[in-house]
Motif scaffolding. Structure first.
Motif, PDB file in Angstrom:
ATOM      1  N   LEU A 168    -164.014  29.934  -3.691  1.00  0.00           N
ATOM      2  CA  LEU A 168    -163.573  29.561  -2.558  1.00  0.00           C
ATOM      3  C   LEU A 168    -162.266  28.974  -2.507  1.00  0.00           C
ATOM      4  CD1 LEU A 168    -166.931  27.796  -0.939  1.00  0.00           C
ATOM      5  CD2 LEU A 168    -166.043  30.150  -0.525  1.00  0.00           C
ATOM      6  N   PRO A 169    -161.489  29.128  -1.364  1.00  0.00           N
ATOM      7  CA  PRO A 169    -160.018  28.667  -1.587  1.00  0.00           C
ATOM      8  C   PRO A 169    -160.261  27.146  -1.044  1.00  0.00           C
ATOM      9  CG  PRO A 169    -160.286  30.060   0.342  1.00  0.00           C
ATOM     10  CD  PRO A 169    -161.515  30.166  -0.470  1.00  0.00           C
ATOM     11  N   LEU A 170    -159.520  26.232  -1.832  1.00  0.00           N
ATOM     12  CA  LEU A 170    -159.499  24.773  -1.646  1.00  0.00           C
ATOM     13  C   LEU A 170    -157.765  24.783  -1.432  1.00  0.00           C
ATOM     14  CD1 LEU A 170    -161.148  21.832  -3.196  1.00  0.00           C
ATOM     15  CD2 LEU A 170    -158.535  22.033  -3.244  1.00  0.00           C
ATOM     16  N   VAL A 171    -157.579  23.956  -0.507  1.00  0.00           N
ATOM     17  CA  VAL A 171    -156.218  23.473  -0.350  1.00  0.00           C
ATOM     18  C   VAL A 171    -156.172  22.081  -0.139  1.00  0.00           C
ATOM     19  CG1 VAL A 171    -154.049  23.623   1.215  1.00  0.00           C
ATOM     20  CG2 VAL A 171    -155.679  25.537   1.215  1.00  0.00           C
ATOM     21  N   CYS A 172    -155.403  21.361  -0.920  1.00  0.00           N
ATOM     22  CA  CYS A 172    -155.257  20.091  -0.905  1.00  0.00           C
ATOM     23  C   CYS A 172    -154.010  19.546   0.167  1.00  0.00           C
ATOM     24  CB  CYS A 172    -154.814  19.259  -2.177  1.00  0.00           C
ATOM     25  SG  CYS A 172    -154.514  17.488  -2.151  1.00  0.00           S
ATOM     26  N   ARG A 189    -151.423  21.749  -3.229  1.00  0.00           N
ATOM     27  CA  ARG A 189    -152.084  22.679  -4.211  1.00  0.00           C
ATOM     28  C   ARG A 189    -153.000  23.475  -3.576  1.00  0.00           C
ATOM     29  NH1 ARG A 189    -150.947  20.739 -10.228  1.00  0.00           N
ATOM     30  NH2 ARG A 189    -148.868  19.779  -9.558  1.00  0.00           N
ATOM     31  N   ARG A 190    -153.111  24.818  -3.918  1.00  0.00           N
ATOM     32  CA  ARG A 190    -154.250  25.967  -3.679  1.00  0.00           C
ATOM     33  C   ARG A 190    -154.979  26.158  -4.976  1.00  0.00           C
ATOM     34  NH1 ARG A 190    -153.071  27.857   1.566  1.00  0.00           N
ATOM     35  NH2 ARG A 190    -151.171  26.960   2.516  1.00  0.00           N
ATOM     36  N   VAL A 191    -156.329  26.020  -4.800  1.00  0.00           N
ATOM     37  CA  VAL A 191    -157.087  26.563  -5.970  1.00  0.00           C
ATOM     38  C   VAL A 191    -158.227  27.257  -5.558  1.00  0.00           C
ATOM     39  CG1 VAL A 191    -156.062  24.700  -7.572  1.00  0.00           C
ATOM     40  CG2 VAL A 191    -158.154  24.444  -6.189  1.00  0.00           C
ATOM     41  N   MET A 192    -158.581  28.108  -6.663  1.00  0.00           N
ATOM     42  CA  MET A 192    -160.008  28.665  -6.174  1.00  0.00           C
ATOM     43  C   MET A 192    -161.151  27.724  -6.749  1.00  0.00           C
ATOM     44  SD  MET A 192    -159.229  31.146  -4.084  1.00  0.00           S
ATOM     45  CE  MET A 192    -160.614  32.235  -3.954  1.00  0.00           C
ATOM     46  N   SER A 215    -156.420  18.592  -8.826  1.00  0.00           N
ATOM     47  CA  SER A 215    -155.012  18.242  -9.242  1.00  0.00           C
ATOM     48  C   SER A 215    -154.528  16.625  -9.054  1.00  0.00           C
ATOM     49  CB  SER A 215    -153.700  19.142  -8.400  1.00  0.00           C
ATOM     50  OG  SER A 215    -154.240  20.282  -8.653  1.00  0.00           O
ATOM     51  N   CYS A 216    -154.750  16.211  -7.710  1.00  0.00           N
ATOM     52  CA  CYS A 216    -154.450  14.831  -7.598  1.00  0.00           C
ATOM     53  C   CYS A 216    -155.552  13.821  -7.412  1.00  0.00           C
ATOM     54  CB  CYS A 216    -153.521  14.920  -6.564  1.00  0.00           C
ATOM     55  SG  CYS A 216    -154.083  15.126  -4.768  1.00  0.00           S
TER      56      CYS A 216
END
Length: 117
Positions: free
Chosen positions: A69-73, A78-81, A91-92
């Motif tokens: 799933l795509p996660l957006v902070c 940042r964008r991560v799967m 990340s943070c």
């Protein structure tokens, strides 16, 4: 109870795919399950085993794979799967995140391995 809905999807795909030609084949149903689902991989496997009884599904197995799933902070952008439950940005560490989940579950593919005689 979500397991039953997912099993219905699996059995529908199997009915559409399997035939007399595949009766003696080894069949693997590959499904994707969201890490945010209320259903666990283990519960899905157990439901498949139980609900397969009484059906002609000898040689059919279920492989449950994680759905990325795509996660957006919203803090560091940042964008991560992700493939596991998370409640903060990897990340943070911010909890100000958005996770987009279009599907909770789907049948990805069916592998059919015919027995050679």
């Amino acid at each position: 109870m979500h397991e039953t809905r997912f099993m219905h999807q699996i059995f529908t795909v199997l009915e559409e795919t399997l035939s007399e030609k595949t009766a003696l084949a080894q069949v693997t149903v590959n499904v994707r399950l969201s890490p945010l689902s209320h259903v666990s991989s283990g519960n899905l496997q157990a439901a498949f085993k139980e609900l397969s009884k009484g059906r002609d599904l000898k040689g059919v197995s279920l492989k449950v794979l994680a759905l990325a799933l795509p996660l957006v902070c919203n803090t560091c952008h940042r964008r991560v799967m992700i493939k596991k439950k998370v409640f903060a940005c990897p990340s943070c560490g911010s909890a100000n995140i958005t996770i987009k989940m279009d599907k909770e579950f789907y049948v990805e593919s069916i592998n059919i391995k015919r027995h050679e005689f």
